[in-house]
Design a protein around this motif. Structure first.
Motif, PDB file in Angstrom:
ATOM      1  N   SER A   7      32.826  29.051  35.191  1.00 56.79           N
ATOM      2  CA  SER A   7      32.709  28.610  36.577  1.00 56.79           C
ATOM      3  C   SER A   7      32.800  27.082  36.634  1.00 56.79           C
ATOM      4  CB  SER A   7      31.371  29.081  37.145  1.00 56.79           C
ATOM      5  OG  SER A   7      30.988  28.265  38.235  1.00 56.79           O
ATOM      6  N   GLY A   8      33.366  26.560  37.708  1.00 58.70           N
ATOM      7  CA  GLY A   8      33.470  25.112  37.887  1.00 58.70           C
ATOM      8  C   GLY A   8      32.192  24.498  38.443  1.00 58.70           C
ATOM      9  N   SER A   9      31.153  25.304  38.599  1.00 56.06           N
ATOM     10  CA  SER A   9      29.886  24.826  39.138  1.00 56.06           C
ATOM     11  C   SER A   9      28.827  24.868  38.041  1.00 56.06           C
ATOM     12  CB  SER A   9      29.472  25.737  40.299  1.00 56.06           C
ATOM     13  OG  SER A   9      28.117  25.572  40.616  1.00 56.06           O
ATOM     14  N   LEU A  10      27.928  23.880  38.044  1.00 51.28           N
ATOM     15  CA  LEU A  10      26.885  23.828  37.021  1.00 51.28           C
ATOM     16  C   LEU A  10      25.644  24.624  37.417  1.00 51.28           C
ATOM     17  CD1 LEU A  10      26.987  20.043  35.975  1.00 51.28           C
ATOM     18  CD2 LEU A  10      28.036  21.989  34.813  1.00 51.28           C
ATOM     19  N   ARG A  11      25.417  24.815  38.695  1.00 51.19           N
ATOM     20  CA  ARG A  11      24.202  25.448  39.205  1.00 51.19           C
ATOM     21  C   ARG A  11      23.903  26.784  38.524  1.00 51.19           C
ATOM     22  NH1 ARG A  11      22.545  28.064  44.535  1.00 51.19           N
ATOM     23  NH2 ARG A  11      24.716  28.480  44.979  1.00 51.19           N
ATOM     24  N   GLY A  12      22.652  26.986  38.158  1.00 57.17           N
ATOM     25  CA  GLY A  12      22.259  28.213  37.475  1.00 57.17           C
ATOM     26  C   GLY A  12      22.549  29.457  38.304  1.00 57.17           C
ATOM     27  N   ASP A  13      22.251  29.402  39.589  1.00 56.56           N
ATOM     28  CA  ASP A  13      22.396  30.561  40.467  1.00 56.56           C
ATOM     29  C   ASP A  13      23.733  30.532  41.214  1.00 56.56           C
ATOM     30  OD1 ASP A  13      21.209  32.923  41.341  1.00 56.56           O
ATOM     31  OD2 ASP A  13      20.641  32.013  43.251  1.00 56.56           O
ATOM     32  N   SER A  14      24.716  29.904  40.585  1.00 59.14           N
ATOM     33  CA  SER A  14      26.021  29.688  41.219  1.00 59.14           C
ATOM     34  C   SER A  14      26.687  30.982  41.678  1.00 59.14           C
ATOM     35  CB  SER A  14      26.936  28.998  40.201  1.00 59.14           C
ATOM     36  OG  SER A  14      28.288  29.204  40.511  1.00 59.14           O
ATOM     37  N   LEU A  15      27.208  30.960  42.908  1.00 53.14           N
ATOM     38  CA  LEU A  15      27.952  32.101  43.439  1.00 53.14           C
ATOM     39  C   LEU A  15      29.201  32.348  42.610  1.00 53.14           C
ATOM     40  CD1 LEU A  15      27.650  30.927  47.147  1.00 53.14           C
ATOM     41  CD2 LEU A  15      26.464  32.898  46.171  1.00 53.14           C
ATOM     42  N   HIS A  67      37.647  27.335  22.057  1.00 48.82           N
ATOM     43  CA  HIS A  67      37.539  28.565  22.847  1.00 48.82           C
ATOM     44  C   HIS A  67      38.838  28.825  23.612  1.00 48.82           C
ATOM     45  CE1 HIS A  67      33.481  30.104  22.399  1.00 48.82           C
ATOM     46  NE2 HIS A  67      32.993  28.869  22.454  1.00 48.82           N
ATOM     47  N   ILE A  68      39.386  27.757  24.186  1.00 52.72           N
ATOM     48  CA  ILE A  68      40.629  27.916  24.953  1.00 52.72           C
ATOM     49  C   ILE A  68      41.775  28.313  24.025  1.00 52.72           C
ATOM     50  CG2 ILE A  68      42.364  26.635  26.283  1.00 52.72           C
ATOM     51  CD1 ILE A  68      39.986  25.100  27.564  1.00 52.72           C
ATOM     52  N   ALA A  69      41.831  27.684  22.859  1.00 59.12           N
ATOM     53  CA  ALA A  69      42.899  28.000  21.907  1.00 59.12           C
ATOM     54  C   ALA A  69      42.863  29.473  21.507  1.00 59.12           C
ATOM     55  CB  ALA A  69      42.771  27.107  20.673  1.00 59.12           C
ATOM     56  N   LEU A  70      41.665  30.026  21.422  1.00 60.05           N
ATOM     57  CA  LEU A  70      41.513  31.424  20.996  1.00 60.05           C
ATOM     58  C   LEU A  70      41.744  32.410  22.134  1.00 60.05           C
ATOM     59  CD1 LEU A  70      38.336  31.030  18.759  1.00 60.05           C
ATOM     60  CD2 LEU A  70      40.645  31.633  17.977  1.00 60.05           C
ATOM     61  N   ALA A  71      41.804  31.921  23.359  1.00 55.78           N
ATOM     62  CA  ALA A  71      41.929  32.830  24.502  1.00 55.78           C
ATOM     63  C   ALA A  71      43.383  33.196  24.761  1.00 55.78           C
ATOM     64  CB  ALA A  71      41.337  32.175  25.748  1.00 55.78           C
ATOM     65  N   ASP A  72      43.597  34.452  25.163  1.00 54.16           N
ATOM     66  CA  ASP A  72      44.939  34.875  25.570  1.00 54.16           C
ATOM     67  C   ASP A  72      45.180  34.573  27.041  1.00 54.16           C
ATOM     68  OD1 ASP A  72      45.755  36.219  23.048  1.00 54.16           O
ATOM     69  OD2 ASP A  72      43.983  37.420  23.492  1.00 54.16           O
ATOM     70  N   ALA A  73      44.098  34.396  27.787  1.00 60.86           N
ATOM     71  CA  ALA A  73      44.221  34.106  29.223  1.00 60.86           C
ATOM     72  C   ALA A  73      42.895  33.508  29.697  1.00 60.86           C
ATOM     73  CB  ALA A  73      44.532  35.376  30.001  1.00 60.86           C
ATOM     74  N   LEU A  74      42.963  32.806  30.822  1.00 57.74           N
ATOM     75  CA  LEU A  74      41.777  32.147  31.371  1.00 57.74           C
ATOM     76  C   LEU A  74      41.519  32.617  32.803  1.00 57.74           C
ATOM     77  CD1 LEU A  74      42.771  28.452  30.452  1.00 57.74           C
ATOM     78  CD2 LEU A  74      41.305  29.951  29.096  1.00 57.74           C
ATOM     79  N   MET A  75      40.240  32.677  33.162  1.00 56.22           N
ATOM     80  CA  MET A  75      39.856  32.855  34.573  1.00 56.22           C
ATOM     81  C   MET A  75      38.792  31.828  34.902  1.00 56.22           C
ATOM     82  SD  MET A  75      39.600  36.912  35.431  1.00 56.22           S
ATOM     83  CE  MET A  75      40.818  38.027  34.721  1.00 56.22           C
ATOM     84  N   ILE A  76      39.010  31.102  35.987  1.00 53.74           N
ATOM     85  CA  ILE A  76      38.040  30.095  36.415  1.00 53.74           C
ATOM     86  C   ILE A  76      37.683  30.362  37.872  1.00 53.74           C
ATOM     87  CG2 ILE A  76      37.610  27.618  36.756  1.00 53.74           C
ATOM     88  CD1 ILE A  76      39.654  27.072  34.522  1.00 53.74           C
ATOM     89  N   ALA A  77      36.376  30.412  38.142  1.00 55.00           N
ATOM     90  CA  ALA A  77      35.904  30.539  39.528  1.00 55.00           C
ATOM     91  C   ALA A  77      35.290  29.199  39.900  1.00 55.00           C
ATOM     92  CB  ALA A  77      34.873  31.646  39.642  1.00 55.00           C
ATOM     93  N   THR A  78      35.736  28.648  40.999  1.00 55.63           N
ATOM     94  CA  THR A  78      35.276  27.297  41.318  1.00 55.63           C
ATOM     95  C   THR A  78      34.934  27.131  42.784  1.00 55.63           C
ATOM     96  OG1 THR A  78      35.808  24.947  41.224  1.00 55.63           O
ATOM     97  CG2 THR A  78      37.645  26.432  41.643  1.00 55.63           C
ATOM     98  N   PRO A  79      33.850  26.411  43.059  1.00 58.30           N
ATOM     99  CA  PRO A  79      33.566  26.083  44.453  1.00 58.30           C
ATOM    100  C   PRO A  79      34.534  24.998  44.924  1.00 58.30           C
ATOM    101  CG  PRO A  79      31.971  24.984  43.038  1.00 58.30           C
ATOM    102  CD  PRO A  79      32.855  25.809  42.144  1.00 58.30           C
ATOM    103  N   GLU A  80      34.497  24.731  46.215  1.00 57.68           N
ATOM    104  CA  GLU A  80      35.260  23.627  46.788  1.00 57.68           C
ATOM    105  C   GLU A  80      34.270  22.545  47.162  1.00 57.68           C
ATOM    106  OE1 GLU A  80      38.184  24.364  50.061  1.00 57.68           O
ATOM    107  OE2 GLU A  80      36.680  23.322  51.254  1.00 57.68           O
ATOM    108  N   TYR A  81      34.498  21.343  46.694  1.00 56.48           N
ATOM    109  CA  TYR A  81      33.671  20.214  47.120  1.00 56.48           C
ATOM    110  C   TYR A  81      34.543  19.252  47.910  1.00 56.48           C
ATOM    111  CZ  TYR A  81      30.078  21.530  43.608  1.00 56.48           C
ATOM    112  OH  TYR A  81      29.121  22.179  42.855  1.00 56.48           O
ATOM    113  N   ASN A  82      34.193  19.024  49.156  1.00 52.62           N
ATOM    114  CA  ASN A  82      34.911  18.066  49.988  1.00 52.62           C
ATOM    115  C   ASN A  82      36.417  18.342  50.021  1.00 52.62           C
ATOM    116  OD1 ASN A  82      32.489  16.504  50.534  1.00 52.62           O
ATOM    117  ND2 ASN A  82      32.583  15.954  48.364  1.00 52.62           N
ATOM    118  N   GLY A  83      36.748  19.591  50.244  1.00 57.01           N
ATOM    119  CA  GLY A  83      38.140  19.986  50.430  1.00 57.01           C
ATOM    120  C   GLY A  83      38.982  19.924  49.186  1.00 57.01           C
TER     121      GLY A  83
END
Lengths: 184, 184, 184, 184
Positions: A7-15, A67-83
């Motif tokens: 996730s692109g958010s650091l918050r523990g309870d991140s959506l 970790h990225i080198a070993l991955a066959d694919a990536l998924m990132i979930a990220t909030p939007e900050y200021n557009g």
């Protein structure tokens, strides 16, 4: 296939962390491996070329790159900050771009976003594509957005809207099928 | 008029800091005040809502916000990292956006960029506009770009290309004139 | 593999049409088929929903859609108009997006740009990605840019800069290899 | 103050034309003049440099440029086509950018969008800013979005949601106040 998720958010309870967990279950139930990272365990400093010149690339950047080198694919979930893309995630990309050879180049990436706002992070997602594409990442054209995300998850951290759950499952499945075609 | 200037890069010998100094001299020679900040003296942590919930807005964020509140106009010179805004600058914006009432809202901003690349940071500048505009900042339409910036400055940290020096002087002058019309 | 190529410019002596011809030769010399279209022969009116409601999708839109349906991959070379995608090319996309089922969805696309300007259309290219990606097109992350394109071609319509010729040849080759793996 | 308004859509029953009419009434009720244009009456061909070289700038382009020259401020309401600016509106900008001296340069512009989609054209609006800003237009940072616009207007072509009506009225008023300070 080994899919790396974070996730692109650091918050523990991140959506967005909740979204990552749902996606990881869809990956595993289709017979693939899901590896979840937490950016909080990769304490990158703010990028500063002086720091890089003096101390080089830090161990945590190297570890994330492995970790990225070993991955066959990536998924990132990220909030939007200021557009736009969160500074946290952009700073992460800025450090990763300093590793040679570039492990992220040529990887497949699926982007997701959960946001309390009405627009659900759509502007942030389109901005997030760009630095990845500039680094040679194949960002999947379709993206997944949960708007009003603060009221979108149930007590079991699933999406209340079953249609959205189905949509995410189909998208994860289509993305993995697309990635598998490349890796023949 | 009090113009606040800073660079989006932390590096001590930053090309964008050189650009800021040139611009500040043009401001001062036209009878206005130039206040230069160095982001290195505002050590914002990576934005984390948990941290904000626990500790609130840090003193350095408040201090920077006060500088912005006191400014009649802003100038930011920023490098381009991976085709987009540097994580450092975006993280700075993300923290500034948490201060209420928002001191940056309604301010006038001129964007500059120096970059060693051939394209000189043009993609980064267009991405940098967006989070500021999302916060209600009036970003001046014309921007100033120094490409191949690693060989663009002379021993006195002036731009070797006199036409570019003139272009920057004119732009700073037009921007200040535009800002002054608002502040009547 | 059948690669469909066209330019986003209508001009007969278009620099982007020259780029298309160079790319088509690289395609053919690697044993694949190159089909070149000229937008001038597909006289789409400006998109107007009233017109679509009354007359439906025009024959020229259908014909272009058939070409796309038959293509294994696409290459488009486009100028930059006012920092963005040319209206001509965007209008073409707007009409193509009305055809059902959407023939362009899921296709692979490589973007090229030739521009007389110093920046060579880089802003235009990044804007051109978006509507294609919104339609489910896989836009190749690397793009090819010829700046100062009015003086970049020799009398035989080849790029004077041999390094740029090599760069384009490698990119076309990498793109076709990528497509061949994806289009099983 | 004379505010020029038009919609980026050609459709007779365009939702964006309805938005333009609401905005024009707010302008007039605050004592200013509202001039509404319909792009349908300015039949610009698709931009083609060959055509410009042969026939020059058409009368309809010149006429629209004169309207812009006479305006103290602009308001444009535009749909989103394929995540971006409509080709129709971009083609209009491309022609307007060929008129010298550039009448649109330095003008103030407020952007609005009505769209049947859930996201209400937010991506389109952010893309629409760019070519205007590239031409030196001051695009107001705040924009106005009506999502699910196909069910947002009542029988009198007013917005059913009174909060949205208030929001638009406030935005129009803030924009005009800003322009009045800038256009001394």
């Amino acid at each position: 296939m080994n899919v790396l998720l974070f996730s692109g958010s650091l918050r523990g309870d991140s959506l967005n962390k909740k979204l990552i967990i749902i996606a990881s279950k869809f990956i595993e139930s289709s017979g693939h491996k899901a590896t979840i990272l937490d950016l909080k365990e990769f304490p990158f400093p703010l990028y500063d070329q002086d720091m890089e010149d003096m101390y080089g690339i830090s161990e945590s950047v190297k570890k994330m790159s492995s970790h990225i080198a070993l991955a066959d694919a990536l998924m990132i979930a990220t909030p939007e900050y200021n557009g736009s893309i969160p500074g946290v995630l952009k700073n992460c990309i800025d450090w990763l771009s300093r590793v040679e050879p570039l492990p992220i180049k040529g990887k497949q990436l699926l982007l997701l976003s959960a946001s309390p706002s009405f627009l659900g992070g759509v502007r942030g997602l389109w901005h997030t594509r760009v630095p990845f594409e500039a680094l040679g990442v194949h960002v999947y054209p379709t993206m997944f957005i949960v708007s009003k995300a603060d009221v979108a998850f149930d007590a079991y951290d699933k999406l209340i809207d079953l249609k959205k759950m189905k949509e995410l499952e189909s998208l994860v499945s289509a993305f993995i099928f697309y990635c598998s075609r490349k890796n023949i």
